[in-house]
Design a protein around this motif. Sequence first.
Motif, PDB file in Angstrom:
ATOM      1  N   LYS A  20       0.826  -1.212   0.000  1.00  0.00           N
ATOM      2  CA  LYS A  20       0.000   0.000   0.000  1.00  0.00           C
ATOM      3  C   LYS A  20       0.861   1.263   0.000  1.00  0.00           C
ATOM      4  CE  LYS A  20      -3.933  -2.143   2.374  1.00  0.00           C
ATOM      5  NZ  LYS A  20      -4.793  -2.136   3.587  1.00  0.00           N
ATOM      6  N   TYR A  21       2.179   1.090   0.038  1.00  0.00           N
ATOM      7  CA  TYR A  21       3.102   2.228   0.019  1.00  0.00           C
ATOM      8  C   TYR A  21       3.724   2.357  -1.370  1.00  0.00           C
ATOM      9  CZ  TYR A  21       2.895   1.772   5.129  1.00  0.00           C
ATOM     10  OH  TYR A  21       2.474   1.674   6.436  1.00  0.00           O
ATOM     11  N   ILE A  22       3.807   3.585  -1.878  1.00  0.00           N
ATOM     12  CA  ILE A  22       4.517   3.820  -3.125  1.00  0.00           C
ATOM     13  C   ILE A  22       5.490   4.978  -2.948  1.00  0.00           C
ATOM     14  CG2 ILE A  22       2.668   2.930  -4.591  1.00  0.00           C
ATOM     15  CD1 ILE A  22       1.924   5.827  -5.252  1.00  0.00           C
ATOM     16  N   GLN A  23       6.556   4.941  -3.732  1.00  0.00           N
ATOM     17  CA  GLN A  23       7.549   6.011  -3.703  1.00  0.00           C
ATOM     18  C   GLN A  23       7.229   7.020  -4.799  1.00  0.00           C
ATOM     19  OE1 GLN A  23      11.736   4.883  -2.736  1.00  0.00           O
ATOM     20  NE2 GLN A  23      11.133   2.861  -3.436  1.00  0.00           N
ATOM     21  N   LEU A  24       7.080   8.267  -4.417  1.00  0.00           N
ATOM     22  CA  LEU A  24       6.746   9.332  -5.354  1.00  0.00           C
ATOM     23  C   LEU A  24       7.911  10.311  -5.466  1.00  0.00           C
ATOM     24  CD1 LEU A  24       3.199   9.790  -3.920  1.00  0.00           C
ATOM     25  CD2 LEU A  24       3.599   9.170  -6.294  1.00  0.00           C
ATOM     26  N   GLY A  25       8.002  10.970  -6.625  1.00  0.00           N
ATOM     27  CA  GLY A  25       9.074  11.933  -6.840  1.00  0.00           C
ATOM     28  C   GLY A  25      10.310  11.269  -7.402  1.00  0.00           C
ATOM     29  N   ASN A  26      11.477  11.602  -6.842  1.00  0.00           N
ATOM     30  CA  ASN A  26      12.751  11.093  -7.360  1.00  0.00           C
ATOM     31  C   ASN A  26      13.614  10.472  -6.267  1.00  0.00           C
ATOM     32  OD1 ASN A  26      12.839  11.918 -10.318  1.00  0.00           O
ATOM     33  ND2 ASN A  26      12.330  13.872  -9.370  1.00  0.00           N
ATOM     34  N   PRO A  27      13.118   9.392  -5.637  1.00  0.00           N
ATOM     35  CA  PRO A  27      13.942   8.729  -4.611  1.00  0.00           C
ATOM     36  C   PRO A  27      15.207   8.123  -5.190  1.00  0.00           C
ATOM     37  CG  PRO A  27      12.071   7.346  -5.197  1.00  0.00           C
ATOM     38  CD  PRO A  27      11.849   8.670  -5.864  1.00  0.00           C
ATOM     39  N   ASP A  28      15.178   7.802  -6.503  1.00  0.00           N
ATOM     40  CA  ASP A  28      16.344   7.199  -7.141  1.00  0.00           C
ATOM     41  C   ASP A  28      17.479   8.200  -7.324  1.00  0.00           C
ATOM     42  OD1 ASP A  28      15.114   8.695  -9.258  1.00  0.00           O
ATOM     43  OD2 ASP A  28      13.959   6.920  -9.771  1.00  0.00           O
ATOM     44  N   GLN A  29      17.214   9.497  -7.133  1.00  0.00           N
ATOM     45  CA  GLN A  29      18.271  10.503  -7.249  1.00  0.00           C
ATOM     46  C   GLN A  29      18.941  10.815  -5.913  1.00  0.00           C
ATOM     47  OE1 GLN A  29      16.509  13.923  -9.107  1.00  0.00           O
ATOM     48  NE2 GLN A  29      16.555  13.039 -11.149  1.00  0.00           N
ATOM     49  N   ILE A  30      18.394  10.287  -4.836  1.00  0.00           N
ATOM     50  CA  ILE A  30      19.016  10.512  -3.525  1.00  0.00           C
ATOM     51  C   ILE A  30      20.094   9.450  -3.327  1.00  0.00           C
ATOM     52  CG2 ILE A  30      18.640  10.603  -1.038  1.00  0.00           C
ATOM     53  CD1 ILE A  30      15.812  11.530  -1.555  1.00  0.00           C
ATOM     54  N   LEU A  31      21.334   9.870  -3.469  1.00  0.00           N
ATOM     55  CA  LEU A  31      22.481   8.967  -3.366  1.00  0.00           C
ATOM     56  C   LEU A  31      23.091   9.110  -1.978  1.00  0.00           C
ATOM     57  CD1 LEU A  31      24.191   7.045  -5.268  1.00  0.00           C
ATOM     58  CD2 LEU A  31      25.798   8.949  -5.399  1.00  0.00           C
ATOM     59  N   ILE A  32      23.149   8.003  -1.251  1.00  0.00           N
ATOM     60  CA  ILE A  32      23.614   8.025   0.134  1.00  0.00           C
ATOM     61  C   ILE A  32      25.048   7.517   0.186  1.00  0.00           C
ATOM     62  CG2 ILE A  32      23.068   7.350   2.501  1.00  0.00           C
ATOM     63  CD1 ILE A  32      20.275   6.495   1.419  1.00  0.00           C
ATOM     64  N   VAL A  33      25.919   8.317   0.777  1.00  0.00           N
ATOM     65  CA  VAL A  33      27.329   7.959   0.890  1.00  0.00           C
ATOM     66  C   VAL A  33      27.761   8.138   2.341  1.00  0.00           C
ATOM     67  CG1 VAL A  33      27.814   8.682  -1.481  1.00  0.00           C
ATOM     68  CG2 VAL A  33      28.128  10.313   0.377  1.00  0.00           C
ATOM     69  N   SER A  34      28.916   7.587   2.660  1.00  0.00           N
ATOM     70  CA  SER A  34      29.465   7.820   3.994  1.00  0.00           C
ATOM     71  C   SER A  34      29.993   9.244   4.069  1.00  0.00           C
ATOM     72  CB  SER A  34      30.600   6.827   4.283  1.00  0.00           C
ATOM     73  OG  SER A  34      31.707   7.111   3.452  1.00  0.00           O
ATOM     74  N   ASN A  35      30.196   9.743   5.262  1.00  0.00           N
ATOM     75  CA  ASN A  35      30.704  11.105   5.419  1.00  0.00           C
ATOM     76  C   ASN A  35      32.088  11.263   4.794  1.00  0.00           C
ATOM     77  OD1 ASN A  35      28.420  11.853   6.877  1.00  0.00           O
ATOM     78  ND2 ASN A  35      29.312  11.106   8.793  1.00  0.00           N
ATOM     79  N   GLN A  36      32.886  10.197   4.813  1.00  0.00           N
ATOM     80  CA  GLN A  36      34.243  10.275   4.285  1.00  0.00           C
ATOM     81  C   GLN A  36      34.266  10.092   2.767  1.00  0.00           C
ATOM     82  OE1 GLN A  36      33.348   8.137   6.810  1.00  0.00           O
ATOM     83  NE2 GLN A  36      34.013   9.552   8.426  1.00  0.00           N
ATOM     84  N   ALA A  37      33.174   9.587   2.195  1.00  0.00           N
ATOM     85  CA  ALA A  37      33.182   9.239   0.771  1.00  0.00           C
ATOM     86  C   ALA A  37      32.940  10.421  -0.130  1.00  0.00           C
ATOM     87  CB  ALA A  37      32.124   8.167   0.492  1.00  0.00           C
ATOM     88  N   ASN A  38      32.402  11.523   0.408  1.00  0.00           N
ATOM     89  CA  ASN A  38      31.995  12.639  -0.448  1.00  0.00           C
ATOM     90  C   ASN A  38      33.110  13.116  -1.372  1.00  0.00           C
ATOM     91  OD1 ASN A  38      29.430  12.661   0.535  1.00  0.00           O
ATOM     92  ND2 ASN A  38      29.772  14.323   1.990  1.00  0.00           N
ATOM     93  N   GLU A  39      34.277  13.439  -0.800  1.00  0.00           N
ATOM     94  CA  GLU A  39      35.339  14.035  -1.602  1.00  0.00           C
ATOM     95  C   GLU A  39      35.865  13.064  -2.648  1.00  0.00           C
ATOM     96  OE1 GLU A  39      36.285  17.113  -1.727  1.00  0.00           O
ATOM     97  OE2 GLU A  39      34.800  17.631  -0.210  1.00  0.00           O
TER      98      GLU A  39
END
Length: 764
Positions: free
Chosen positions: A734-753
Amino acid sequence: MRVWAFRKVQKSSTLNRGNFEKACRVGEPLEQHNKIAFADQYRLLHDTRFHFIFPIPIQNLEHETPLFGFTEDVLEIITTLRKILLLPQHPHEIAAKREMVMAYRMSGETYHLRSIPLVGLPYLFFDDRTPLICFVTNKNTSSTICQYQKSIPFPILHISTTKLHSAIPVSELGLGHLCKHFESIRDFFRKQGNSKTIDLLNQVDLRNRKWKFKRLPFQRIQNLHVLPNQLVLESFGFRFNGETPINCYTDENYIQAIVNSADAISHEREIVLQRRIPKPPPFTLILTAPSFYRHVYGSIKVPEGELKPAIQFFKAVIRQKHYHLRVTGSDLREFVQNNPAREALVSYQNEIEAYSLCVAMKAANQFAPVLRVPPAVNQLHPYLDSIGRCVRGNSPHVEFKQNKLMRKLKHELTEIIPRDFQYRLDQPSNRIKIISDAPLEWIPLRGLPLMLRCETSRIPTTPGNLLFEQCASGGDFTVSSKLLQRILVVRSYTSDDPLKDLLPTALRCVSTDKLQITSCEVKDEDEFIQAFHSFPAGIVIFDGHGARPVAGRPGEILLNDKRVDVWKLRHKLLSIPPVVFLSSCDTHAMDGTHASVANSFLLLGARTVVGTVLPINARSAAIFVARLLFRLNEYLPIVTNRLDSVVRWSSIMAGLQRMAYVTELREFLQRRNVFKPSKEEEKAMAIALNWPVVQGLSDWYERGLTLIANASNMKLADLAKLVEEHFNLPESCKYIQLGNPDQILIVSNQANESLIKNLEGCFK
């Protein structure tokens, strides 16, 4: 590359962002003129892409188009995409090899197309972090931008749909204009002595593009059904084997044309994916249908007189089930000869072209194929209404009835979706972006709905302005895992509500020691707004009651039993986290209209909203939220920190839904006495069922069924049939994902650079 890691922000910067947001939503200039940088407002680092900005004046919603809801200026500005999508989005793309550009797009680094309310421009300024600014204007905005560009301290590229001495006509826009603009910017900053910007710009090797045209083995089709795929191919230097109109009398011709162009894109993607790309693709395929406003699908009376042909044409359009519009030759002649009908025909063509270009924009952003399904999927409202009434009813046989109704819906979807499409949807590791208002998540594929067989997320097609905004949203929104471990829970129940303690009880049963959770009990609008502004969260969870849109009323949430329209809070609710999770009933009801609570949060700026398509069971909802927080507490740090990997938010939610599904399936079969495990056996079974999901295996469902069949001594085929007939509407679906969840890229704090450096070097 955009990175939004949690950090302390100066108070003045926060106020400036608030001024900009408030000016845009109020629709008129404010007295204060505190400004915020374009790069800060949209959370950009040094970004040397071409930034195409569409200034939008205040829109008159009473004059929006009747089917999709595009306003006049948005409709006109969308037409410029035919030219813009054929151009490179980054100077690096001009000299880079075709395969490298494909890899770059597929990994999430895409066009930066941004619509900005004209009234908000006084609160923005542009600096050297975004040096390549391109304004795209029309007759209503061109003169304002001519004046506004004087306040920008470096040259801009002005593109316009209207003739203007200082602007490039859209019809003449080409690669040469972008190259010339880039060189003028580089010369400007060289004279200014800006070493950091010059170093970035000097990394670009601005040679002539040496792509050899690739000839395709099929003809270009003169039809909007295949326009998205054709634009994607043309933008990468592919050429068709001639051009031809489509034989529009059979759906098979449309299906073949769509499949040919989609397969050509998929073939090139497979070649690129054989090499390592910088990041996992946001999605692999777009599934779409042009859904109109829900209210237009009602019964239509055809009057006599001059308006009769126009109403008849309108009726034929909204009742269309096939790719081609089935009207007789005499009716078509009458439509063309009648002025109101001719205007309706032109309006329809403009709207359907705008919709097609929005889909093309999303496809070109990720170099992804598009499958456009027959419009018969928009004729399923009677089935959706029946399911809604059944779930909301008080029948003692509700489970039996809803299973029967869901089987009918799935059967209809199976009949409508072409077999050639079903095969292409049912591929391992597929990630599907749905652009439609139809319930395409429920397409059955080997015993599972599409939402469980593949990762899915949906962009609604109505209102049209929201469709444009969501499709224009390109590029990854990179966040640290730390940010998404900051959770704001906003709750609202009356003191005597028996459901008010369910979520706190569920949360006490799971480990959340790595999360920062702030819970706020709110009773009215002011407290609701204050809660959002009180805590800089990455995720907000609303725990309370919801109401679907009915009888002209929009979808609403209940604050202390009082109905509240979230959209009406837009002038005050200026801080929205990237992820909004609505643990409430009917926040994007399958039998409702576009005016849902979930759509309101998307319009307010959420990157993604988890909405509910039906009423949800309160106990199951509390457990679902608790499992989400447990997943963020345990699974997310392992992936991002220990394994030094990246993960998309859409994958986090897809894994959660699958694990919740196998749990519900096991409990359902135990209630059916299919097997009766001991407590120890039940615990071992739960772990064994979840493990293939955690591993990301595409056959997790088949493995689970085999495990249960072995434990119950029941034949696998009989077990699969039992599930298919009696387990069609679990709470997890009964839950759906709306918008652009596929564009939210999660990285570690050290991985950004390191990730940024990896991406910046991918063209070298």
